[in-house]
Enzyme design. Structure first.
Site, PDB file in Angstrom:
ATOM      1  CG  ASP A  73      40.195  36.230  35.931  1.00  0.00           C
ATOM      2  OD1 ASP A  73      40.737  37.085  36.647  1.00  0.00           O
ATOM      3  OD2 ASP A  73      39.133  36.419  35.322  1.00  0.00           O
ATOM      4  NE  ARG A  81      38.156  32.161  36.111  1.00  0.00           N
ATOM      5  CZ  ARG A  81      37.117  32.863  36.512  1.00  0.00           C
ATOM      6  NH1 ARG A  81      36.399  32.470  37.557  1.00  0.00           N
ATOM      7  NH2 ARG A  81      36.759  33.966  35.889  1.00  0.00           N
ATOM      8  NE  ARG A 143      35.910  40.936  39.174  1.00  0.00           N
ATOM      9  CZ  ARG A 143      35.975  41.078  37.846  1.00  0.00           C
ATOM     10  NH1 ARG A 143      34.910  41.453  37.164  1.00  0.00           N
ATOM     11  NH2 ARG A 143      37.117  40.872  37.219  1.00  0.00           N
ATOM     12  CE  LYS A 173      41.044  41.291  37.160  1.00  0.00           C
ATOM     13  NZ  LYS A 173      40.826  39.887  36.793  1.00  0.00           N
ATOM     14  CG  HIS A 174      39.199  45.367  34.332  1.00  0.00           C
ATOM     15  ND1 HIS A 174      38.727  45.238  35.627  1.00  0.00           N
ATOM     16  CD2 HIS A 174      39.162  44.125  33.796  1.00  0.00           C
ATOM     17  CE1 HIS A 174      38.397  43.975  35.851  1.00  0.00           C
ATOM     18  NE2 HIS A 174      38.651  43.258  34.765  1.00  0.00           N
ATOM     19  CG  HIS A 186      31.985  39.477  30.472  1.00  0.00           C
ATOM     20  ND1 HIS A 186      32.376  40.247  31.538  1.00  0.00           N
ATOM     21  CD2 HIS A 186      32.899  38.489  30.354  1.00  0.00           C
ATOM     22  CE1 HIS A 186      33.486  39.733  32.050  1.00  0.00           C
ATOM     23  NE2 HIS A 186      33.814  38.673  31.359  1.00  0.00           N
ATOM     24  CG  ASP A 258      38.918  41.915  30.179  1.00  0.00           C
ATOM     25  OD1 ASP A 258      39.078  40.691  30.385  1.00  0.00           O
ATOM     26  OD2 ASP A 258      38.149  42.605  30.857  1.00  0.00           O
TER      27      ASP A 258
END
Length: 491
Positions: A73, A81, A143, A173-174, A186, A258
């Site tokens: 990601d 990351r 983002r 995405k998404h 989340h 996801d």
């Protein structure tokens, strides 16, 4: 726990999983599962120490299976990351949208892809094609390339093209668009209550552009979109994944979910039931591992899929088709032109500098004396990663020795900063001031007491610029902080 012999069915069930794992080397159980058919793994911040270590890790995985998909990601910007401990060298999508130079976006994505390929990573869960149409959105924000449909579409296409030219598969995405939400999936189930006409003319446009650009994968959103499916979220919806994405939009690549451990799915359906429903709806790969990253999770999901086939809940042909799409992507990455030997580029800093929006645009005298930085910090977002540093304090301290920093998460931070600053000029760092009333009030206090305060907005710059100098960076990556510090000091 029921176990099954290693046959075609169980290999296919393993093939469609994209699990995570703990540690910076591959555990024995993961290597064993790769030998049994597991075709993909996901890397997270916990798996990464240095580029050399990641390269050794991916080589370890490929010694077991040459064509394994290694996913990450790595959006750049807030979601990194590879540089989770330091902050990203790339400013992120919102900064790229602010510059609005598709050649620059393509170059940034290509350089990011080059770095991933050099580490042996060949599948990136990026870019975000979400339109930031809801300014209160807690999970997309910077983002997103921006709030304009055409803007997001053209930069999504450029990003896909640049990343895949480096030999790394893009995962747009998404789907069908997470921008017009006010809830983080989340934590709970978001929903988008707009009509089909709005979805068609707004949310779906960047995905059409991504498909036209050849995006090798598309990631689903755990969101409820009643205009498309009144009962199930997109990840579990056949009308959304099969009828719309496959049928109407003509997409033939890999559909990835996801993270199934996210509360929008796990708290409502459970990850086993959710994974079966996702495959039945048209998804091809099950992403899990952001929070669940052990062998038991892989075993549970494998057995759930096999049982669903044997009981008739999941057609065997659907599982086989999904597994073949995973293998097809693995074949593409194995044959894609690798860019690991290309010349490194500092294009991330070029983009971060170009993304700055400064008010007033002229008349700033570079700061040469130590300052005091107060970071007005919102609660970290799990989608971004709360372990990643952000701000301008470290960058300014490197340029102006003697610079101090205080951090606050409520209105009292202003008075604390005024006491700590002494005679030093104050630099106030905010992030999405428009979303946090306490932050705006703290800034009011600082500006009343110290009108020469410099304000650096590192989120979406929705609030009116204020302060003696206002710098909108359009992102909170390390590159953005460095660009702002350079401007403040004239260096």
């Amino acid at each position: 726990m029921t176990t099954f012999a290693s046959d075609t069915l169980t290999r296919d069930a393993l093939t469609v999983l994209q699990p995570g794992f703990p540690g910076t080397t591959a555990p024995d159980w993961l290597l064993r599962r790769i030998g049994e058919g597991l075709a993909s793994v996901g890397l997270f911040g916990r798996n990464i120490a240095t580029p050399e270590q990641v390269a050794a890790l991916t080589a370890q995985l490929r010694a077991e299976r040459e064509d394994v998909l290694v996913a990450i990601d790595e959006e750049g910007g807030d979601v990194t990351r590879l540089e989770v401990r330091t902050g990203s060298s790339f400013p992120g999508n919102h900064a790229l949208g602010a510059v609005d130079d598709v050649d620059l976006t393509r170059a940034v994505a290509h350089e990011l892809g080059r770095r991933l390929a050099a580490c042996g990573v060949n599948f990136n869960w990026a870019p975000s094609a979400d339109i930031n149409s809801n300014a209160a959105n807690p999970v997309i924000g910077v983002r997103s390339f921006g709030a304009g449909t055409d803007l997001v579409a053209r930069h999504t296409a450029a990003y896909v093209t640049g990343l895949q030219a480096a030999g790394v598969a893009a995962c747009t995405k998404h789907f069908p668009g997470h921008g017009d939400t006010a809830v983080d999936s989340h934590e709970a189930m978001p929903r988008i209550d707009v009509g089909l006409d709005v979805l068609t003319e707004r949310e779906l446009v960047p995905f059409r552009a991504a498909i036209a650009a050849g995006s090798r994968a598309i990631m689903t959103a755990h969101i409820l979109v009643p205009a498309l499916d009144a009962t199930r979220p997109a990840t579990l919806s056949r009308p959304i994944l099969t009828d719309l994405l496959r049928g109407e939009l003509g997409y033939d690549g890999l559909i990835v979910t996801d993270g199934m451990e996210m509360q929008a799915i796990s708290a409502t359906y459970g990850i086993e039931r959710g994974s079966v429903l996702a495959l039945a709806a048209g998804a091809d790969a099950i992403c899990v591992g952001g929070g669940l990253n052990d062998e038991n999770t892989v075993r549970r999901l494998r057995d759930a899929l096999v049982t669903a086939v044997r009981t008739g809940e999941l057609p065997e042909e659907r599982l086989a088709d999904a597994a073949e799409r995973v293998r097809a992507l693995a074949r593409w990455t194995a044959g894609a032109a690798a860019a690991a030997d290309a010349e490194p580029s500092d294009v991330g800093m070029v983009a971060a500098r170009r993304a700055l929006r400064v008010t007033p645009a002229v008349g700033h005298t570079p700061v040469a004396e130590p300052v005091h930085v107060v970071a007005l910090s919102p609660v970290a977002n799990i989608a971004v990663g709360d372990e990643t540093p952000w701000g301008v304090g470290a960058e300014l301290a490197g340029l102006l020795p003697g610079t101090g920093t205080t951090t606050g998460t409520d209105e009292s931070a202003a008075e604390e900063a005024l006491k700590a600053a002494g005679e030093r000029r104050i630099v106030a760092v905010v992030r999405d001031e428009h979303r946090h009333p306490w932050m705006a009030r703290a800034l009011d206090t600082l500006l009343r007491a110290r009108p020469d305060t410099i304000v650096v907005e590192m989120g979406v710059p929705q609030s009116a610029p204020r302060g003696a100098l206002h710098i909108a960076t359009h992102g909170a990556a390390r590159a953005c902080g460095r660009a702002a510090a350079e401007y403040i000091t004239g260096r």
